[in-house]
Design a protein around this motif. Structure first.
Motif, PDB file in Angstrom:
ATOM      1  N   UNK A 139     -38.476  22.959  -6.441  1.00  0.00           N
ATOM      2  CA  UNK A 139     -37.463  23.990  -6.151  1.00  0.00           C
ATOM      3  C   UNK A 139     -36.711  24.370  -7.429  1.00  0.00           C
ATOM      4  N   UNK A 140     -36.391  23.378  -8.252  1.00  0.00           N
ATOM      5  CA  UNK A 140     -35.708  23.661  -9.510  1.00  0.00           C
ATOM      6  C   UNK A 140     -36.563  24.557 -10.405  1.00  0.00           C
ATOM      7  N   UNK A 141     -37.848  24.272 -10.464  1.00  0.00           N
ATOM      8  CA  UNK A 141     -38.754  25.090 -11.275  1.00  0.00           C
ATOM      9  C   UNK A 141     -38.854  26.501 -10.709  1.00  0.00           C
ATOM     10  N   UNK A 142     -38.993  26.617  -9.398  1.00  0.00           N
ATOM     11  CA  UNK A 142     -39.107  27.941  -8.772  1.00  0.00           C
ATOM     12  C   UNK A 142     -37.829  28.761  -8.950  1.00  0.00           C
TER      13      UNK A 142
ATOM     14  N   UNK B  99     -42.353  31.368  -5.057  1.00  0.00           N
ATOM     15  CA  UNK B  99     -43.488  31.330  -4.138  1.00  0.00           C
ATOM     16  C   UNK B  99     -43.492  30.004  -3.387  1.00  0.00           C
ATOM     17  N   UNK B 100     -43.376  30.061  -2.079  1.00  0.00           N
ATOM     18  CA  UNK B 100     -43.345  28.859  -1.244  1.00  0.00           C
ATOM     19  C   UNK B 100     -44.673  28.115  -1.305  1.00  0.00           C
TER      20      UNK B 100
ATOM     21  N   UNK C 198     -44.622  25.319  -3.800  1.00  0.00           N
ATOM     22  CA  UNK C 198     -43.890  24.145  -3.338  1.00  0.00           C
ATOM     23  C   UNK C 198     -44.761  23.317  -2.400  1.00  0.00           C
ATOM     24  N   UNK C 199     -45.437  23.979  -1.484  1.00  0.00           N
ATOM     25  CA  UNK C 199     -46.294  23.278  -0.526  1.00  0.00           C
ATOM     26  C   UNK C 199     -47.451  22.584  -1.239  1.00  0.00           C
ATOM     27  N   UNK C 200     -48.092  23.263  -2.165  1.00  0.00           N
ATOM     28  CA  UNK C 200     -49.224  22.672  -2.888  1.00  0.00           C
ATOM     29  C   UNK C 200     -48.779  21.517  -3.780  1.00  0.00           C
ATOM     30  N   UNK C 201     -47.633  21.646  -4.406  1.00  0.00           N
ATOM     31  CA  UNK C 201     -47.105  20.563  -5.234  1.00  0.00           C
ATOM     32  C   UNK C 201     -46.780  19.345  -4.385  1.00  0.00           C
ATOM     33  N   UNK C 202     -46.191  19.574  -3.228  1.00  0.00           N
ATOM     34  CA  UNK C 202     -45.875  18.473  -2.322  1.00  0.00           C
ATOM     35  C   UNK C 202     -47.153  17.787  -1.838  1.00  0.00           C
ATOM     36  N   UNK C 203     -48.149  18.568  -1.493  1.00  0.00           N
ATOM     37  CA  UNK C 203     -49.419  18.008  -1.049  1.00  0.00           C
ATOM     38  C   UNK C 203     -50.059  17.162  -2.148  1.00  0.00           C
TER      39      UNK C 203
END
Length: 65
Positions: A27-30, A42-43, A46-51
């Protein structure tokens, strides 16, 4: 990036900790990208990074511990 977090910080030892750290960093990067107009918020990122973080943590728990 986050798969090294459990090695550096012993308190990060659960999946919920990895989720919190991964979402906070991404989130900080986005937000930085959005504020500097160097990218688009781009959400999916975030989703791909979390995965990826959860997959990396699962491999860490399986092979390192």
């Amino acid at each position: 990036m986050l798969t090294i977090a459990p090695i550096l910080f012993k308190s990060i030892d659960r999946y919920k900790h990895i989720i919190y750290v991964a979402v906070a960093i991404r989130m900080a990067i986005e937000i930085l990208q959005y504020n500097t107009s160097l990218g688009v918020f781009d959400i999916d990122d975030i989703i791909l990074s979390l995965t990826g973080s959860l997959i990396g943590f699962s491999l860490y728990k399986k092979f390192i511990k």
